[in-house]
Design an enzyme around this catalytic site. Structure first.
Site, mmCIF file in Angstrom:
data_model
loop_
_atom_site.group_PDB
_atom_site.id
_atom_site.type_symbol
_atom_site.label_atom_id
_atom_site.label_comp_id
_atom_site.label_asym_id
_atom_site.label_seq_id
_atom_site.Cartn_x
_atom_site.Cartn_y
_atom_site.Cartn_z
ATOM 1 C CG LEU A 222 -11.253 -14.993 16.451
ATOM 2 C CD1 LEU A 222 -11.832 -15.244 15.055
ATOM 3 C CD2 LEU A 222 -12.348 -15.081 17.505
ATOM 4 C CG ASP A 223 -9.031 -20.310 20.998
ATOM 5 O OD1 ASP A 223 -8.422 -19.410 21.600
ATOM 6 O OD2 ASP A 223 -9.797 -21.123 21.558
ATOM 7 C CG MET A 224 -4.157 -22.129 14.944
ATOM 8 S SD MET A 224 -2.738 -23.215 15.198
ATOM 9 C CE MET A 224 -3.570 -24.708 15.776
#
Length: 217
Positions: A60-62
């Site tokens: 997942l994106d940060m």
């Protein structure tokens, strides 16, 4: 170089068996370590303190929170990766975006490519971009803030796909530091994007698994 300030919030394990873990990733925590020592703190390393065997399956994106599956052995890792590569895993996200969408449901089919001079940003490129498809459905519209709560289902898994697709529609996600305009960015204290559902088959038994995690916003 960006200023990485990982949160104190620990990732929570919401399901575990001999073959996999399902974790709730906090927003602003990297999924895996970055290349520099200052980017080492991540969901993977935090969980490996208690579960040294786990292997990453997807990311997942940060800035995105929510559901993440990790494998607990190499065979399960291989089989889970196969489901992701064959697009047999259904991922659903909730987001709050700027404005009111014209259609209650629809699809965004804009090809994406890395904007190399401004990486990690991605851009729509009809000629050289890789195919990217997202389905969306509007759940609610808040007239007082002129924002919409929507459900997003990515069919492909391009970097920043949901964020770029919503920006390209003219409805950036609130709190998006890369793709939102200044006003939309400041409407929230974090990116309002959350991986709320994961549906896939158990890598060993074949049982249909369905995990749901309400958004924290």
């Amino acid at each position: 170089m960006f200023d990485y300030r990982p949160p104190d919030t620990e990732p929570e394990i919401i399901y575990s068996d001999d073959d996999l873990l399902i974790a709730d990733k906090p927003a602003e925590l990297l999924t895996v370590p970055g290349r520099r020592p200052e980017y080492e703190d991540s969901l993977l390393l935090r969980l490996q303190k208690e579960h040294a065997e786990i292997l990453i399956v997807h990311r997942l994106d940060m800035s995105t929170s929510g559901l993440l599956v990790l494998a607990r052995n190499r065979q399960s890792h291989r089989l889970l990766n196969k489901q992701f590569s064959e697009r047999k895993v259904k991922k659903t996200y909730l987001a709050v975006v700027s404005g009111k969408l014209q259609s209650i449901r629809g699809s965004v089919n804009f090809p994406l490519i890395c904007d190399w001079p401004n990486r990690p940003k991605q851009i729509v490129d009809q000629n050289q971009g890789k195919p990217a498809l997202t389905h969306y459905q509007v759940l609610d519209y808040d007239e007082s803030s002129d924002t919409s709560r929507i459900e997003l289902t990515p069919i492909t898994g391009r970097t920043h796909q949901l964020r770029v697709h919503m920006q390209a529609l003219g409805h950036p996600i609130l709190g998006d530091d890369l793709y939102a305009d200044e006003k939309t960015y400041h409407q929230a204290d974090r990116l309002l994007l959350h991986a709320c559902r994961l549906e896939f088959s158990h890598p060993q038994t074949g049982e249909a698994l369905n995990f749901w995690l309400p958004p924290p916003f």
